[in-house]
Structure formats: structure tokens, C-alpha cells
Motif scaffolding. Structure first.
Motif, PDB file in Angstrom:
ATOM      1  N   ILE A 263      -2.857  -8.284  -9.788  1.00 18.86           N
ATOM      2  CA  ILE A 263      -2.362  -7.883 -11.123  1.00 18.86           C
ATOM      3  C   ILE A 263      -1.185  -6.914 -10.985  1.00 18.86           C
ATOM      4  O   ILE A 263      -0.186  -7.010 -11.707  1.00 18.86           O
ATOM      5  N   ARG A 264      -1.291  -5.995 -10.028  1.00 17.77           N
ATOM      6  CA  ARG A 264      -0.212  -5.026  -9.830  1.00 17.77           C
ATOM      7  C   ARG A 264       1.089  -5.730  -9.450  1.00 17.77           C
ATOM      8  O   ARG A 264       2.164  -5.432  -9.964  1.00 17.77           O
ATOM      9  N   ASP A 265       0.987  -6.717  -8.536  1.00 13.72           N
ATOM     10  CA  ASP A 265       2.187  -7.435  -8.126  1.00 13.72           C
ATOM     11  C   ASP A 265       2.774  -8.248  -9.281  1.00 13.72           C
ATOM     12  O   ASP A 265       4.003  -8.367  -9.414  1.00 13.72           O
ATOM     13  N   MET A 266       1.887  -8.811 -10.068  1.00 10.46           N
ATOM     14  CA  MET A 266       2.388  -9.590 -11.220  1.00 10.46           C
ATOM     15  C   MET A 266       3.108  -8.684 -12.209  1.00 10.46           C
ATOM     16  O   MET A 266       4.171  -9.040 -12.750  1.00 10.46           O
ATOM     17  N   LYS A 267       2.538  -7.544 -12.404  1.00 13.59           N
ATOM     18  CA  LYS A 267       3.185  -6.594 -13.317  1.00 13.59           C
ATOM     19  C   LYS A 267       4.561  -6.183 -12.775  1.00 13.59           C
ATOM     20  O   LYS A 267       5.521  -6.067 -13.535  1.00 13.59           O
ATOM     21  N   ARG A 268       4.631  -5.987 -11.468  1.00 16.24           N
ATOM     22  CA  ARG A 268       5.914  -5.628 -10.872  1.00 16.24           C
ATOM     23  C   ARG A 268       6.951  -6.726 -11.114  1.00 16.24           C
ATOM     24  O   ARG A 268       8.114  -6.454 -11.414  1.00 16.24           O
TER      25      ARG A 268
ATOM     26  N   LEU B 136       7.010  -8.873 -13.505  1.00 14.03           N
ATOM     27  CA  LEU B 136       7.411  -8.901 -14.920  1.00 14.03           C
ATOM     28  C   LEU B 136       8.364  -7.757 -15.238  1.00 14.03           C
ATOM     29  O   LEU B 136       9.361  -7.938 -15.951  1.00 14.03           O
ATOM     30  N   ARG B 137       8.061  -6.604 -14.681  1.00 10.18           N
ATOM     31  CA  ARG B 137       8.935  -5.452 -14.941  1.00 10.18           C
ATOM     32  C   ARG B 137      10.300  -5.629 -14.278  1.00 10.18           C
ATOM     33  O   ARG B 137      11.277  -5.022 -14.711  1.00 10.18           O
ATOM     34  N   ALA B 138      10.308  -6.447 -13.227  1.00  9.68           N
ATOM     35  CA  ALA B 138      11.572  -6.653 -12.511  1.00  9.68           C
ATOM     36  C   ALA B 138      12.448  -7.712 -13.168  1.00  9.68           C
ATOM     37  O   ALA B 138      13.571  -7.947 -12.712  1.00  9.68           O
TER      38      ALA B 138
ATOM     39  N   VAL C 129       4.817  -9.880 -22.872  1.00 12.71           N
ATOM     40  CA  VAL C 129       6.234  -9.558 -23.041  1.00 12.71           C
ATOM     41  C   VAL C 129       6.408  -8.216 -23.751  1.00 12.71           C
ATOM     42  O   VAL C 129       7.241  -7.392 -23.351  1.00 12.71           O
ATOM     43  N   LEU C 130       5.609  -7.999 -24.783  1.00 13.81           N
ATOM     44  CA  LEU C 130       5.732  -6.713 -25.491  1.00 13.81           C
ATOM     45  C   LEU C 130       5.384  -5.543 -24.579  1.00 13.81           C
ATOM     46  O   LEU C 130       5.962  -4.463 -24.679  1.00 13.81           O
TER      47      LEU C 130
END
Lengths: 211, 169
Positions: free
Chosen positions: A47-52, A54-56, B127-128
């Protein structure tokens, strides 16, 4: 964050932990999961990598005409009224081809303008002032009061008539005689009219009799 | 918010235009649709600012944005999960490592492709949160769903994305 109901997926708190959105008391639970549960630790990494990722995601720049432009605001009214120089009109026309918001603002302004211009013309009220200077209130002639009957003189005359008739009936030799002669009527008439000032109290027949 | 502090629609365009555009782009994957959405949002903001009651301005703005997006979908019968153009699928799962793909434009294409395959409710929440940067409470206000549901959707959305992206992380 507000209290939330427990989720059937026990790993939901891992995302909330990554996002700094844990509810009260959940932090200890997450720390325990990550230290004691290898499956939770592996899920956390995923989950942490996925969030990274997305944030990237790169910020996508909108097309220049969308945001990096000057909107015309107050000048749209001047545009409608043909009060702008030619070069500014040209740039507004160009801007209006892409900017829906300014187009709508222009339409709203135009509707308002049409509504005001469509107001019906009103005729001036017919008012003809009197010729010459208007007289002041002090110089205005006193209005004549309408003629009214005065109740007091009438009442006095009625009372007088009644008194005279009563006196005549007492002094008259035929007072006891109910028969009314012409001379009586004439005398009564004279008596009635005599109370009116300026009236010739004596009839012609009386004058002829008396020397 | 009183009249003095109430922004004009131009202020909103200047301050939030890029965020709205990125939100729309990540939901639709289409720059033209994203630009249309930004203009539609600004139109609604312009009409709605006079009636705006004091409260969370961003919550109000994102609710407008979301409603405009959903209205557009309903009007056009256009689901953002429509198939991607040829060539956008081929590299899903082809990146060798996270560090390399993070540096590559291709990675964002992969993530974008995976986002578009998410069911709308999950995509919107992710996305939000991760693109726009709203808190869970702000997302709950914008989407009018309980904050617990927001939390669940974000987590499940990320899990689904991770499963779609088959290259090792």
C-alpha cells in the motif's frame, strides 16, 4: 478525524496510518500489527508503494488558454456598448472563442442590458401650471362660505310667532269663537311678517281704514 | 464568508484551476474532457458564489467539481472507464523496478491506465486523496459519504491498483 466504524478489512487502518488519518486508539493497533503480523507488514509495504506511485504522478499542466489568461470582467460591458478601442475588442473576441465563463458573463450582461432598454417609455403627467407667478398663501382671497341657514334666528322667530298668536287669541273678542274670518287671517299674516325686519308691517286695507 | 472575503470566480480559477484540471484529468484520462470540466466548474462557481454560505470553501468547491463531473458523465453517457487507445495497454506490468518506473513517463501512463479501470467511487476517493491532497474529512464532505466509507474506498482502491500493476514493487 471523526470516529469511524470498524471495517471488515483489518488492513484498512494501514492506509489510514499512511495518510495520517487514524482514529483515537488505532495507532497502537497498527504498531502491533506491523511488528507481529508479517502479512500486515507485507500489505503495508504494498500500500505504501502504491501511494508513492500515486503521489508521484506528475502534475498535468492545463492548456494555456484555460487558466493562464486574462479575463475581461468589467470591460465586457464596455465591449457590449462599443466603448473599447479596436485592439481590445479584437483580443476580447479572441478570448471569447475559448472562454465559456466570459461568454456566459457576456450573455448575462447583454440580457440585463436588453431588459433595461426594453422598459416602456412613460408619458409625462398632464400638468399645466397657471400663467404668471403663483400667488402666495397669504395673498389668496378668502373663500366665501356657502350660505347656510342659521338655526338660532329661525328658532327665535318661531317662538315669537307662537307668543303673538297666543296673545291675539287671548285679546281677540272672538277668542272664544273658533270661526276664523278673513280679517283675522290678515291680522295674523301681518303679525307673522312684522317680525321680519324692513317689512311693511301694514297692509293696504289697514291704511285705507285708519285716517 | 462575507462579501469582502468571498473570492471571485477568477480568484478560484487562479488558485484552484490546476487542481481541478488534474483531478478531472486523472478521472477521465482525457485533456479535452478535463478542460471542459474546469470550465463547467468555473461556470457553476460563478453562479453559485452569491449563494455561498459560510463554511468550508474547499468542501463546497470540490462538491461542485464532483457534481459537474458526474453530470457530465450522465449527460454524455460517457464512462471514464472506456477502453484506452491502442498502445496504452501494452506496457502495463512491463516496468522492471519501482525506482526506474518512477522516473519514467511510462509509469504515470501505467498508473493512469490502472486508475481508469477502477470503479468510479474508488477512483474518485483515491484521486481526491493522493492527487488533490484532500483529507478524509474533506473527501467525505465533497462526496457526501461517511468518513469510514472514504477510508475503506481509499484503501481498497489502492489495493486494486496494486493488483493491476503487475510489475514488482
Amino acid at each position: 478525524m471523526a470516529a469511524v466504524t470498524p471495517d471488515p478489512d483489518r488492513f484498512v487502518v494501514l492506509s489510514a496510518y499512511l495518510d495520517g488519518e487514524l482514529a483515537d486508539g488505532e495507532l497502537d493497533m497498527v504498531i502491533g500489527m506491523l511488528s507481529d503480523d508479517p502479512e500486515a507488514a507485507a500489505e503495508f509495504r504494498r500500500i505504501r508503494d502504491m501511494k508513492r506511485l500515486l503521489r508521484a504522478l506528475p502534475t498535468v499542466e492545463p492548456p494555456g488558454w484555460l487558466l493562464d489568461v486574462e479575463h475581461y470582467g468589467d470591460r465586457l460591458s464596455a465591449y457590449l456598448d462599443g466603448e473599447l478601442p479596436t485592439e481590445e475588442v479584437t483580443s476580447i473576441v479572441h478570448h471569447l472563442t475559448t472562454c465559456r465563463v466570459c461568454r456566459e458573463e457576456l450573455h448575462d450582461l447583454d440580457r440585463s442590458r436588453i431588459a433595461v432598454r426594453a422598459l416602456p417609455g412613460l408619458d409625462a403627467p398632464r400638468f399645466v401650471p397657471p400663467p404668471g407667478p403663483r400667488p402666495s398663501a397669504s395673498s389668496e382671497p378668502e373663500r366665501r362660505r356657502p350660505h347656510r341657514l342659521r338655526p338660532r334666528p329661525i328658532a327665535a322667530a318661531t317662538i315669537g310667532l307662537v307668543a303673538v298668536l297666543a296673545l291675539l287669541s287671548i285679546l281677540s273678542p272672538s277668542a272664544s269663537d273658533p270661526t276664523i274670518t278673513m280679517s283675522d287671517l290678515e291680522a295674523r299674516h301681518i303679525a307673522r311678517v312684522s317680525i321680519e325686519p324692513g317689512f311693511n308691517v301694514l297692509p293696504a286695507s289697514v291704511e285705507a281704514v285708519d285716517p | 464568508m462575507d462579501d469582502i472575503n468571498r473570492p471571485t470566480w477568477e480568484d478560484v480559477a487562479h488558485r484552484y484551476g490546476r487542481k481541478i484540471y488534474n483531478f478531472a484529468y486523472r478521472l477521465t484520462g482525457n485533456p479535452d474532457d478535463a478542460a471542459d470540466l474546469v470550465q463547467e466548474v468555473l461556470l457553476r462557481v460563478r453562479k453559485g458564489l452569491e449563494r455561498y454560505e459560510p463554511g468550508s470553501f474547499e468542501g463546497w468547491l470540490w462538491r461542485i467539481t464532483r457534481n459537474a463531473f458526474l453530470d457530465d458523465i450522465r449527460r454524455e453517457k460517457r464512462r471514464p472507464t472506456s477502453p484506452l487507445p491502442e498502445g496504452d495497454h501494452g506496457h502495463l506490468g512491463s516496468s522492471p523496478s519501482p525506482d526506474e518506473v518512477l522516473a519514467a513517463v511510462r509509469l504515470s501512463d501505467d498508473v493512469q491506465s490502472a486508475l481508469l479501470k477502477l470503479p468510479y467511487d474508488f477512483r474518485e476517493a483515491v484521486v481526491l486523496c493522493d492527487v488533490v491532497g484532500l483529507t478524509y474529512d474533506e473527501i467525505a464532505e465533497a462526496t457526501d459519504i461517511p468518513v469510514g466509507t472514504v477510508r475503506s474506498r481509499i484503501h481498497r482502491g489502492r489495493k486494486m491498483l496494486r493488483e493491476m500493476l503487475t510489475w514488482p514493487l
